[in-house]
Design an enzyme around this catalytic site. Sequence first.
Site, mmCIF file in Angstrom:
data_model
loop_
_atom_site.group_PDB
_atom_site.id
_atom_site.type_symbol
_atom_site.label_atom_id
_atom_site.label_comp_id
_atom_site.label_asym_id
_atom_site.label_seq_id
_atom_site.Cartn_x
_atom_site.Cartn_y
_atom_site.Cartn_z
ATOM 1 N N THR A 188 14.910 -1.704 13.251
ATOM 2 C CA THR A 188 13.762 -1.315 12.934
ATOM 3 C C THR A 188 13.035 -2.183 11.576
ATOM 4 O OG1 THR A 188 14.529 1.031 13.148
ATOM 5 C CG2 THR A 188 12.218 0.806 12.465
ATOM 6 N N VAL A 189 14.017 -2.445 10.546
ATOM 7 C CA VAL A 189 13.597 -2.782 9.279
ATOM 8 C C VAL A 189 13.278 -4.553 9.409
ATOM 9 C CG1 VAL A 189 14.281 -3.436 6.941
ATOM 10 C CG2 VAL A 189 14.772 -1.210 7.935
ATOM 11 N N ALA A 222 13.047 -6.253 12.247
ATOM 12 C CA ALA A 222 11.560 -6.369 13.228
ATOM 13 C C ALA A 222 10.397 -6.390 12.369
ATOM 14 C CB ALA A 222 11.610 -5.504 14.323
ATOM 15 N N LYS A 236 22.776 -0.665 0.431
ATOM 16 C CA LYS A 236 23.254 0.030 -0.776
ATOM 17 C C LYS A 236 24.905 0.394 -0.749
ATOM 18 C CE LYS A 236 22.264 3.559 2.191
ATOM 19 N NZ LYS A 236 21.014 3.634 3.221
ATOM 20 N N GLY A 270 14.546 12.497 13.955
ATOM 21 C CA GLY A 270 15.052 11.270 13.272
ATOM 22 C C GLY A 270 15.399 10.986 11.882
ATOM 23 N N GLU A 311 20.925 11.761 10.923
ATOM 24 C CA GLU A 311 21.915 11.245 11.636
ATOM 25 C C GLU A 311 22.747 12.372 12.528
ATOM 26 O OE1 GLU A 311 22.683 7.812 12.053
ATOM 27 O OE2 GLU A 311 21.341 7.219 10.286
ATOM 28 N N LYS A 326 23.073 4.811 -4.113
ATOM 29 C CA LYS A 326 22.108 4.553 -4.746
ATOM 30 C C LYS A 326 22.119 4.507 -6.406
ATOM 31 C CE LYS A 326 19.509 5.250 -0.511
ATOM 32 N NZ LYS A 326 18.643 6.285 0.256
#
Lengths: 463, 463
Positions: free
Chosen positions: B30-31, B33, B123, B205, B208, B223
Amino acid sequence: MSLLTRILSPRSGSSDGPRTLRLGIAGLGTVGASVVRMIARRAEALSAATGCTITVTAVSARDPKRDRGLDLAGITWFDDPVALARSGEVDCVVELVGGSEGAAKEIVEAALAAGKHVVTANKALLAHHGNALAKEAESRGVSLAYEASVAGGIPVIKAIREGLAGNEVSRVYGILNGTCNYILSRMEAEGLTFEACLKDAQALGYAEADPTFDVEGFDTAHKLAILTSLVFGVEIDVEGVSVEGISAIQPLDLTMADELGYRIKLLGVAQATEAGIEQRVHPTMVPKGSAIAQVMGVTNAVTIDADAVKELTLIGPGAGGDATASAVVADIADVAAGLVRPTFGQPVTGLAAPRRVEMQRHEGGYYIRLTVHDRTGVAAGVATRMAEREISIESIVQRRSAKAEAADAKAAANDPRGLSRAPVPLVLITYAATEGNIRAALDAIAADGLLAEAPQLIRIERE
Amino acid sequence: MSLLTRILSPRSGSSDGPRTLRLGIAGLGTVGASVVRMIARRAEALSAATGCTITVTAVSARDPKRDRGLDLAGITWFDDPVALARSGEVDCVVELVGGSEGAAKEIVEAALAAGKHVVTANKALLAHHGNALAKEAESRGVSLAYEASVAGGIPVIKAIREGLAGNEVSRVYGILNGTCNYILSRMEAEGLTFEACLKDAQALGYAEADPTFDVEGFDTAHKLAILTSLVFGVEIDVEGVSVEGISAIQPLDLTMADELGYRIKLLGVAQATEAGIEQRVHPTMVPKGSAIAQVMGVTNAVTIDADAVKELTLIGPGAGGDATASAVVADIADVAAGLVRPTFGQPVTGLAAPRRVEMQRHEGGYYIRLTVHDRTGVAAGVATRMAEREISIESIVQRRSAKAEAADAKAAANDPRGLSRAPVPLVLITYAATEGNIRAALDAIAADGLLAEAPQLIRIERE
C-alpha cells in the site's frame, strides 16, 4: 552554483574545514536577547546538529546602555543596523526590529544585497514585501527564513514546506493570534465582555496599549497571507485577505455557541476554491470536539488539510521571547547546515499571481444572531426571507432572558398585546449557503423592520 | 567532503546542471504503491521545491504479476531487492519491506555500503539496528531518513530534529499506535470490552490477525525508542523500554476515568530524570482537557515538552498508505534538495550511552482500581497500607454496581451481616508516588486478604 546546491562556507576556503556562521542580530528586545542566550546555551548541540559553529559577532539595538542581562563581550556593537547588515563580519543577519517599513526593511534589503542570509520574525515585512524580498534572496542564492513570523514557536513553515512536500493542500486554518485567543477564552470561561477581557490582557502584557492590530485581525491577516503563499504557491497578497476582528463578539454569542456545540475562535483561513483562493480572518464557530477548539489562552494552532495526510494539526506557543527565539534559532540552524530552500517552497518566479475570491462568494454554515421585536409572526418572517434565498436552517433558538420576562410581566397589565415587549435574540444556524445570499436575506429582514439591532453573523468552519 | 556539506549530484558532472535523483523502491504494498503515485503526481512541485528531478528507476516486490494499478513502464523490475539496492541505476533506496531482520536489513545495509541514501518507514529495523545503520550512513556521508517510521504522516522527526534545534527537551510522549487508540476510543464511546473492539478493529483492517505486536505495546515501544534517541541524544535502546499493553483495560476503568476527569490512552513516554531516561509504554490517564485527550480513533499525536517552546503538540494520521507515503516523500525531497543531516540529529559517534531507569523508580500519580471484599474496615485497611508507604490519596471512589446491589438485596434475608456480599470496586487516585512504593503497598493490601481480584494500576500523565 545553483540555488539549491549553494554551500555555506563563509570563512573556510574549502567545504572540508570546520565551518562557522557569524550572526549579526538587529534588535535586542525580548526575542533578540533570548536568541543570544539560546545560541550560547545550545552551542554544542547546534554545532553537532549542523556541523557548523554558530557565533554572534555583531548586534545592534536602539539603546546601547540598557542592561539586557547579556554578555556582549567580544561582540561588535552597531548603532546603525544597516551598517551591521552590510558588515563583513556577518554571514547571516537576524532581523528582529519589526515593522513593515523603515529600519527593518532597510536592514533586510541591505543584507540580501550584500549576499547575506536573512532570518526574520517579521510577519508585517513578509506580508507586505515578501515577494520582492524573496526574489532578491533567490537571485543571490541566499536564505530568507521566517519560521518565527507565523505561529511563534510552532515549526509550521518547515512542516508545510518540507514535511508535506508530497501533499497538495486544500485548506490551512489556524489560531494565529494569542491576544485574541486569550480574550475569547476568558470571555467564554467567565462570561465577561470583550472590553473587560481586553483590559486584563493589557494588564498582563498580552495586548498592546493600542490593541487594534491584534483584536481587529490584522496580525492574523499578515500571518495568513504568508501561509497562503507557501501552501498554494501563489504570490503573497495581504491586501486580498478579508479581515474581521473580535471586538463585536458578545458574551451571549459565546453562550449560544456553547449550547449549539461550538466554540468561537478568531481563525485565519486560506482555502482553495474553484474561483480562486479565499483568504479570510474572522471570528469562527468551530465544533467543540475539534482539536483546534481545545486551544485556550495565548496558545496558537494550525490545521492543514491535504490530500495525503488528510488533517495535520500543530499546537504550541504563538508568542513569547523564548518560543519565538526557538523558531529563529531553528532557521539559523538550517542556514548553518547549508540548507537554502526557495522562500515560499518553490522559486518565487514560479509563484502564480493571486486570484482573489470575494467574500460574497464564500460558502459555508453561518451562525446568525438577530435581535428581533418580540411580536407574533417575526420568526415566520425571518424564515421566509431565508427561504427566498434558498438558505436552509439547521437549528433555530429563541430564548427570552429572565430580565426581559420580568419586565414584560410587569408591563403586561397595560399592554395585553405585548407591543412594548423587549426585543429578544433569535439565533439561527444555517446549512451551507453563500455569504451573498446570507447578506441579502439579512438586508431583506432588516428592511421588513423586524430587527431591533444590527444582526450578528459568525461563520462556521467544519473539520 | 565533510558529512554535512556533501552535495548530491548523482548524474550531473557539476552541481550547476539540472540534477536528478533516481529512486529504487523495495516493497510495493500500500505504501510503496502510494509513493510511486505521489512522486508522479507531485513531480512538478517536488522539482520546484528541491531543484532536482525525482524519478523512480527501479522497483522490487515479491509478486511481479500482481496488478497494483501502477504504470511501471520504463522502470526496471528487480526480483532481488538487494540487487536493486546495489544497482548503478539507483541513487536513493526506499525500503518499504518491513521487519527488523531479513530482507529489509539486507537491503538497507547493501544500499548504505554502496554509498546510497536510504529512506525507510521501518521502525523495527531502526529500533533494533539504528545505531549501527546510522554509523554506516554517516561514515558514507549519506542520509538514513525515517520520518515515516514514527507517527506515520506527522512530520515529527523533522519538527524535533530541525524545528526544535534550539530547545532542550525534557519529555516526549505520544499516541503512537492507531490500533490501540481506535480500540480505546470505541471502548470509551460505546462501553464495549477490549475483546469486542479488537474484533471490530480486525474486521476493519486496523488490527492484524495476531494483534499482539500492536495491542501489547511493542509497536509503540519501537517508535518511542527512535524518538528517545533523537530527543535526548542517546543511542537507541529499545530493550530499555518498559512495555505494558491495553488488553487488561476494562470498561469500568474507562467509566471511572471519565468520572475522575481523565481519558485512557496508550502512551509512549520518554522523560529525562536525574537517574537517567525513563522509556515507558503503558495505558495512561490523561486529563480530559489536554490536547492529546481529544485524539480519537486511529489518529496519532506527539507532545514535546521543551525549555523554549514549553509544549508543542502534533496531531495527524499515524498510518495508512497515503499518510505514510507523505512522510516517505518528504524524506525523499530532503535527499533531493541535498540535505544530509546526522541520523539522530547529531553524529552517531557523539550519542551518549543509554542510562536506563527502572520503572520502580518512576514517580507520578496513579489510578488504582481494587476489587475488595465488601466488609467493614476494608477502606481503612487500604488507606493504612498506603499511608505506610507515604502515598497520599487525591480521590477515592467506592461504588457498588446495580447488579451487585440486587444480588445482595436478594441474599440479605439469609445473610444479615453481609458476609456473602459481592466484591466491590474501590478506586484511588494518588498524588505523585514512586512505582516501588505503590507496588509494595498493593502487595501488602493483597497479603492482608482484602482483594478479591488482582489490582488494576494505570499511571497518570500530567500536562
